[in-house]
Design a protein around this motif. Sequence first.
Motif, PDB file in Angstrom:
ATOM      1  N   CYS A   1       7.118  11.099 -19.193  1.00 44.73           N
ATOM      2  CA  CYS A   1       7.926  10.681 -18.066  1.00 44.73           C
ATOM      3  C   CYS A   1       9.323  10.325 -18.567  1.00 44.73           C
ATOM      4  N   MET A   2      10.250  10.251 -17.642  1.00 46.25           N
ATOM      5  CA  MET A   2      11.628   9.899 -17.962  1.00 46.25           C
ATOM      6  C   MET A   2      11.981   8.621 -17.209  1.00 46.25           C
ATOM      7  N   LEU A   3      12.596   7.711 -17.912  1.00 41.92           N
ATOM      8  CA  LEU A   3      13.042   6.450 -17.326  1.00 41.92           C
ATOM      9  C   LEU A   3      14.374   6.689 -16.623  1.00 41.92           C
ATOM     10  N   ALA A  11      11.066  -0.742 -12.921  1.00 43.36           N
ATOM     11  CA  ALA A  11      11.692   0.508 -13.353  1.00 43.36           C
ATOM     12  C   ALA A  11      11.404   1.617 -12.356  1.00 43.36           C
ATOM     13  N   LYS A  12      12.232   2.642 -12.439  1.00 47.44           N
ATOM     14  CA  LYS A  12      12.050   3.857 -11.658  1.00 47.44           C
ATOM     15  C   LYS A  12      11.809   4.983 -12.656  1.00 47.44           C
ATOM     16  N   LEU A  13      10.712   5.703 -12.480  1.00 46.51           N
ATOM     17  CA  LEU A  13      10.296   6.733 -13.416  1.00 46.51           C
ATOM     18  C   LEU A  13      10.244   8.089 -12.745  1.00 46.51           C
ATOM     19  N   GLU A  14      10.535   9.133 -13.491  1.00 47.40           N
ATOM     20  CA  GLU A  14      10.302  10.495 -13.026  1.00 47.40           C
ATOM     21  C   GLU A  14       9.234  11.089 -13.921  1.00 47.40           C
ATOM     22  N   VAL A  15       8.175  11.584 -13.305  1.00 46.04           N
ATOM     23  CA  VAL A  15       7.036  12.104 -14.055  1.00 46.04           C
ATOM     24  C   VAL A  15       6.983  13.613 -13.897  1.00 46.04           C
ATOM     25  N   THR A  18       1.716  16.113 -12.847  1.00 49.24           N
ATOM     26  CA  THR A  18       0.970  15.331 -11.871  1.00 49.24           C
ATOM     27  C   THR A  18       1.176  13.830 -12.032  1.00 49.24           C
ATOM     28  N   LEU A  19       1.136  13.116 -10.928  1.00 43.21           N
ATOM     29  CA  LEU A  19       1.247  11.656 -10.951  1.00 43.21           C
ATOM     30  C   LEU A  19      -0.127  10.995 -10.954  1.00 43.21           C
ATOM     31  N   ASP A  20      -1.186  11.784 -11.165  1.00 45.62           N
ATOM     32  CA  ASP A  20      -2.544  11.234 -11.178  1.00 45.62           C
ATOM     33  C   ASP A  20      -2.709  10.116 -12.206  1.00 45.62           C
ATOM     34  N   VAL A  21      -1.983  10.195 -13.313  1.00 39.82           N
ATOM     35  CA  VAL A  21      -2.102   9.168 -14.353  1.00 39.82           C
ATOM     36  C   VAL A  21      -1.584   7.814 -13.883  1.00 39.82           C
ATOM     37  N   LEU A  22      -0.746   7.807 -12.843  1.00 37.04           N
ATOM     38  CA  LEU A  22      -0.198   6.551 -12.335  1.00 37.04           C
ATOM     39  C   LEU A  22      -1.048   5.946 -11.222  1.00 37.04           C
ATOM     40  N   GLN A  23      -2.172   6.544 -10.896  1.00 37.02           N
ATOM     41  CA  GLN A  23      -2.996   6.042  -9.805  1.00 37.02           C
ATOM     42  C   GLN A  23      -3.685   4.727 -10.157  1.00 37.02           C
ATOM     43  N   ALA A  24      -3.707   4.354 -11.423  1.00 38.25           N
ATOM     44  CA  ALA A  24      -4.255   3.057 -11.821  1.00 38.25           C
ATOM     45  C   ALA A  24      -3.366   1.964 -11.245  1.00 38.25           C
ATOM     46  N   LYS A  25      -3.966   0.855 -10.848  1.00 38.19           N
ATOM     47  CA  LYS A  25      -3.199  -0.251 -10.272  1.00 38.19           C
ATOM     48  C   LYS A  25      -2.221  -0.827 -11.299  1.00 38.19           C
ATOM     49  N   GLU A  26      -2.670  -0.972 -12.539  1.00 36.51           N
ATOM     50  CA  GLU A  26      -1.810  -1.482 -13.610  1.00 36.51           C
ATOM     51  C   GLU A  26      -1.934  -0.580 -14.830  1.00 36.51           C
ATOM     52  N   PHE A  27      -0.858  -0.498 -15.608  1.00 37.89           N
ATOM     53  CA  PHE A  27      -0.844   0.311 -16.813  1.00 37.89           C
ATOM     54  C   PHE A  27       0.277  -0.188 -17.718  1.00 37.89           C
ATOM     55  N   PHE A  28       0.300   0.284 -18.955  1.00 38.99           N
ATOM     56  CA  PHE A  28       1.366  -0.070 -19.893  1.00 38.99           C
ATOM     57  C   PHE A  28       2.353   1.075 -19.981  1.00 38.99           C
ATOM     58  N   LEU A  29       3.627   0.744 -19.972  1.00 41.42           N
ATOM     59  CA  LEU A  29       4.710   1.700 -20.124  1.00 41.42           C
ATOM     60  C   LEU A  29       5.349   1.448 -21.483  1.00 41.42           C
ATOM     61  N   VAL A  30       5.268   2.420 -22.383  1.00 44.99           N
ATOM     62  CA  VAL A  30       5.872   2.302 -23.710  1.00 44.99           C
ATOM     63  C   VAL A  30       7.323   2.745 -23.599  1.00 44.99           C
ATOM     64  N   LEU A  31       8.247   1.869 -23.997  1.00 44.39           N
ATOM     65  CA  LEU A  31       9.673   2.114 -23.824  1.00 44.39           C
ATOM     66  C   LEU A  31      10.385   2.549 -25.095  1.00 44.39           C
ATOM     67  N   SER A  32       9.651   2.668 -26.206  1.00 49.13           N
ATOM     68  CA  SER A  32      10.281   3.105 -27.456  1.00 49.13           C
ATOM     69  C   SER A  32       9.338   4.029 -28.209  1.00 49.13           C
ATOM     70  N   VAL A  44       4.237   0.467  -7.572  1.00 51.74           N
ATOM     71  CA  VAL A  44       4.712  -0.024  -6.281  1.00 51.74           C
ATOM     72  C   VAL A  44       4.815   1.119  -5.274  1.00 51.74           C
ATOM     73  N   TRP A  45       5.414   2.242  -5.689  1.00 51.58           N
ATOM     74  CA  TRP A  45       5.579   3.357  -4.775  1.00 51.58           C
ATOM     75  C   TRP A  45       5.642   4.676  -5.536  1.00 51.58           C
ATOM     76  N   ILE A  46       5.322   5.761  -4.817  1.00 47.30           N
ATOM     77  CA  ILE A  46       5.445   7.125  -5.344  1.00 47.30           C
ATOM     78  C   ILE A  46       6.134   7.957  -4.288  1.00 47.30           C
ATOM     79  N   ASP A  47       7.123   8.761  -4.709  1.00 46.54           N
ATOM     80  CA  ASP A  47       7.820   9.673  -3.814  1.00 46.54           C
ATOM     81  C   ASP A  47       8.014  10.981  -4.569  1.00 46.54           C
ATOM     82  N   GLY A  48       7.155  11.939  -4.331  1.00 43.44           N
ATOM     83  CA  GLY A  48       7.221  13.212  -5.053  1.00 43.44           C
ATOM     84  C   GLY A  48       6.893  13.015  -6.518  1.00 43.44           C
ATOM     85  N   THR A  49       7.873  13.287  -7.392  1.00 42.75           N
ATOM     86  CA  THR A  49       7.665  13.116  -8.839  1.00 42.75           C
ATOM     87  C   THR A  49       8.280  11.817  -9.353  1.00 42.75           C
ATOM     88  N   THR A  50       8.736  10.961  -8.435  1.00 42.19           N
ATOM     89  CA  THR A  50       9.369   9.698  -8.796  1.00 42.19           C
ATOM     90  C   THR A  50       8.456   8.539  -8.417  1.00 42.19           C
TER      91      THR A  50
END
Length: 76
Positions: A1-3, A11-15, A18-32, A44-50
């Motif tokens: 994904c891209m931050l 944060a706002k992410l572009e994936v 598929t966004l299926d991996v984000l369907q979990a309620k909580e997850f860890f985002l590695v930033l480095s 919080v929200w999904i809109d297309g690939t964002t």
Amino acid sequence: CMLLDVSNTGAKLEVEGTLDVLQAKEFFLVLSSTGLAYRRCELVWIDGTTAGVHFVTADGKKKPAAAKAAAAQSAT
């Protein structure tokens, strides 16, 4: 994904693909690439690939931006 955008509270992410991996309620985002910077996130929200996420604190609650800013200011 891209931050695309990041703040103290989320944060706002572009994936790509598929966004299926984000369907979990909580997850860890590695930033480095070293894995030393990461955030526990809540979807919080999904809109297309964002997608939009809130960062979750260690106690499981979202930290308000004002409280986080005050804590950062008092640390200086």
